[in-house]
Design a protein around this motif. Sequence first.
Motif, PDB file in Angstrom:
ATOM      1  N   ARG A  39       4.867  -0.869  -2.406  1.00 36.52           N
ATOM      2  CA  ARG A  39       3.975  -0.371  -3.457  1.00 36.52           C
ATOM      3  C   ARG A  39       4.715  -0.270  -4.780  1.00 36.52           C
ATOM      4  O   ARG A  39       4.210  -0.675  -5.834  1.00 36.52           O
ATOM      5  N   ARG A  77      -5.633   2.725   0.273  1.00 34.42           N
ATOM      6  CA  ARG A  77      -4.366   2.942  -0.433  1.00 34.42           C
ATOM      7  C   ARG A  77      -4.054   1.752  -1.342  1.00 34.42           C
ATOM      8  O   ARG A  77      -3.510   1.915  -2.441  1.00 34.42           O
ATOM      9  N   ASP A  95       2.206   7.867  -2.472  1.00 36.63           N
ATOM     10  CA  ASP A  95       2.219   6.751  -1.540  1.00 36.63           C
ATOM     11  C   ASP A  95       3.418   5.834  -1.754  1.00 36.63           C
ATOM     12  O   ASP A  95       3.706   4.979  -0.928  1.00 36.63           O
ATOM     13  N   SER A 152       0.813  -1.224   0.000  1.00 35.31           N
ATOM     14  CA  SER A 152       0.000   0.000   0.000  1.00 35.31           C
ATOM     15  C   SER A 152       0.843   1.268   0.000  1.00 35.31           C
ATOM     16  O   SER A 152       0.341   2.352  -0.287  1.00 35.31           O
ATOM     17  N   SER A 153       2.146   1.144   0.315  1.00 36.24           N
ATOM     18  CA  SER A 153       2.991   2.335   0.364  1.00 36.24           C
ATOM     19  C   SER A 153       4.461   1.934   0.257  1.00 36.24           C
ATOM     20  O   SER A 153       4.813   0.754   0.346  1.00 36.24           O
ATOM     21  N   GLY A 154       5.319   2.930   0.068  1.00 29.82           N
ATOM     22  CA  GLY A 154       6.757   2.725   0.095  1.00 29.82           C
ATOM     23  C   GLY A 154       7.271   1.779  -0.971  1.00 29.82           C
ATOM     24  O   GLY A 154       6.710   1.650  -2.068  1.00 29.82           O
ATOM     25  N   THR A 211       8.998   6.198   0.614  1.00 30.99           N
ATOM     26  CA  THR A 211       9.250   5.435   1.832  1.00 30.99           C
ATOM     27  C   THR A 211       8.926   6.265   3.071  1.00 30.99           C
ATOM     28  O   THR A 211       9.359   7.409   3.183  1.00 30.99           O
ATOM     29  N   GLY A 212       8.176   5.674   4.001  1.00 25.76           N
ATOM     30  CA  GLY A 212       7.796   6.378   5.217  1.00 25.76           C
ATOM     31  C   GLY A 212       8.673   6.027   6.400  1.00 25.76           C
ATOM     32  O   GLY A 212       8.259   6.199   7.552  1.00 25.76           O
TER      33      GLY A 212
END
Length: 251
Positions: A11, A33, A181, A6-8, A184-185
């Motif tokens: 994804r 997401r 999205d 869903s992210s980073g 990278t978080g």
Amino acid sequence: MVIGASSGLGRCIGVGLAKKGARVALLARRLERLEAAAQEAGENAVALKCDITDDASVRTAIDSAAEKLGGIDSLVYTPAIGPLVRLVDTDADTWRKIFDTNVIGAALATAAAVPHLTASGGKVVYLSSDAGTYGPPWPGLGAYGVSKSALERLTESWRAEHPDVGFTCLVVGECSGGVGDGQTGMTDGWDAELATMAYPLWVSRGCMPGKLMPVEDLVEVVRTILSTNSATSMPMVIARGAPEGAATLPK
């Protein structure tokens, strides 16, 4: 099947593989997401909600993925959290959260997927980090590094018990690219003052060598690993930026 899509980087890898022609199940906890990622990936992708800290959720999602894809040829595990905190300040709850996501989730997902992967002679790729055993310890990311070292040992343990499935720990250096999205978080929630103090230590200890690796190169590295025969898969692959682009070295 890409978990953490869903992210980073998860994804980026999931969407990237789908755009290169693979049929991909995108799994993650944040369904909204995830559905956006599946829409971007195109008709080759399906979105399935999955909480990797919950055994029942993992097994339900993976069985659903196998049903929708007609089997599972590969699993890419990307979720990770890395709070910036000194070891002396890392409490029990933080240790548990890090290991729940970075190690235990990988073990649960693999256990649920192994029957499908055994049937297909499939592959598993776990995303690791320079902060694990491959590189020097990163001050402030000690617990994260310990979890990545455990993930590398987990890779070897799965290989020992299931030699008919290919298991690879992909050690990823610093990556560039990825928008929205796809960014990278990792640094979300980091204490700015502690980060300012830690950065010079990372540089002086050689924790951040080389150039940034474009995420497009990382996707290609993953695709290459998944395209090899499970019997010839390497236990560890190093992917980091270099003047010529992405580099992979077996260890």
